[in-house]
Design a protein around this motif. Structure first.
Motif, short mmCIF file in Angstrom:
data_model
loop_
_atom_site.label_atom_id
_atom_site.label_comp_id
_atom_site.label_asym_id
_atom_site.label_seq_id
_atom_site.Cartn_x
_atom_site.Cartn_y
_atom_site.Cartn_z
N MET A 1 -3.76 10.08 11.81
CA MET A 1 -3.99 9.81 10.39
C MET A 1 -3.88 8.30 10.14
O MET A 1 -2.85 7.69 10.41
N LYS A 2 -4.97 7.75 9.64
CA LYS A 2 -4.97 6.31 9.34
C LYS A 2 -4.61 6.12 7.85
O LYS A 2 -5.29 6.69 6.98
N THR A 3 -3.56 5.37 7.61
CA THR A 3 -3.01 5.28 6.26
C THR A 3 -2.94 3.85 5.76
O THR A 3 -2.57 2.94 6.52
N ALA A 4 -3.26 3.66 4.49
CA ALA A 4 -2.99 2.38 3.82
C ALA A 4 -1.93 2.64 2.75
O ALA A 4 -1.96 3.69 2.10
N ILE A 5 -1.01 1.71 2.60
CA ILE A 5 -0.06 1.81 1.47
C ILE A 5 -0.17 0.53 0.65
O ILE A 5 0.11 -0.57 1.13
N CYS A 6 -0.63 0.69 -0.60
CA CYS A 6 -0.76 -0.44 -1.53
C CYS A 6 0.55 -0.55 -2.28
O CYS A 6 0.98 0.41 -2.92
N VAL B 1 -0.25 2.60 10.12
CA VAL B 1 -0.13 2.38 8.67
C VAL B 1 -0.39 0.90 8.38
O VAL B 1 0.23 0.03 9.00
N ASP B 2 -1.30 0.61 7.45
CA ASP B 2 -1.49 -0.77 6.98
C ASP B 2 -0.79 -0.92 5.64
O ASP B 2 -1.04 -0.15 4.70
N ASP C 1 -12.09 3.74 4.34
CA ASP C 1 -11.96 4.11 5.75
C ASP C 1 -10.63 4.76 6.11
O ASP C 1 -10.41 5.11 7.25
N TYR C 2 -9.72 4.85 5.15
CA TYR C 2 -8.42 5.45 5.44
C TYR C 2 -8.46 6.96 5.17
O TYR C 2 -9.15 7.42 4.27
N ASP C 3 -7.66 7.70 5.96
CA ASP C 3 -7.58 9.15 5.74
C ASP C 3 -6.75 9.45 4.50
O ASP C 3 -6.96 10.46 3.83
N CYS C 4 -5.82 8.54 4.23
CA CYS C 4 -4.83 8.82 3.20
C CYS C 4 -4.33 7.49 2.64
O CYS C 4 -4.26 6.50 3.38
#
Ligand SMILES: Cc1cc2nc3c(=O)[nH]c(=O)nc-3n(C[C@H](O)[C@H](O)[C@H](O)COP(=O)(O)O)c2cc1C
Length: 155
Positions: A1-6, A28-29, A43-46
């Protein structure tokens, strides 16, 4: 799972500490919403949204980032830290996600050291938070979220 957290984390970097613990679980980015002009979340899964609680709410820059950049239907989760009274917590950000038809995978919160206003005079509240126990719970939250997502993706 590719994740971004803003995220927004300024007061004592409390929220950032929690996110760094989660990011240690892999792929996680972390995106500081005040440090970038445009964000591509397609492009993120979540996508996670995270903030300290300021005046009973998520910080406005995080809400604006969600309004502007969150793609329709993208799975989301919320993370926040607070000194003592979490107020509305993730309510405003959850409303934005609902308007965009985004499923909410979960929400994590814990206390964060707070020296705002009069609390400074008494040396602050929620001293020492997030502590190691908070960070372990944050890691566990993210692992479980990832498992939930990956089980869903297989079916
Ligand atoms: C201007 C300001 C307003 C705050 N408002 C609240 C609040 O309404 N409720 C609360 O529980 N904590 C409040 N806090 C404490 C922060 O939510 C807490 O310290 C949080 O962990 C800060 O996160 P950060 O270090 O990631 O920015 C406030 C702090 C500041 C500086």
């Amino acid at each position: 799972m590719k994740t971004a957290i803003c995220y927004y984390s300024r007061h004592h970097g409390n929220t950032r500490k929690v996110l760094t613990a989660m990011a240690g679980e892999g792929n996680v980015d972390l995106i500081d919403v005040t440090a970038c002009q445009a964000v591509c979340l397609e492009d993120y899964d979540c996508v996670g949204f995270a903030s300290g609680i300021y005046g009973f709410e998520f910080q406005k820059a995080v809400l604006n980032a969600a309004r502007q950049y969150l793609p329709q239907g993208k799975p989301v989760f919320f993370v926040y830290t607070y000194g003592g009274a979490k107020g509305h917590g993730a309510q405003s950000i959850a409303e934005i996600a609902r308007e965009k038809g985004c499923p909410v995978l979960g929400e994590f919160s814990c206390k964060g050291y707070d020296t705002f206003g009069p609390f400074k005079l008494v040396g602050g509240i929620a001293k020492g938070h997030p502590n190691e126990r908070d960070l372990e719970q944050a890691r566990r939250f993210y692992r479980e979220l990832k498992n939930t997502y990956e089980r869903g993706a297989k079916t």
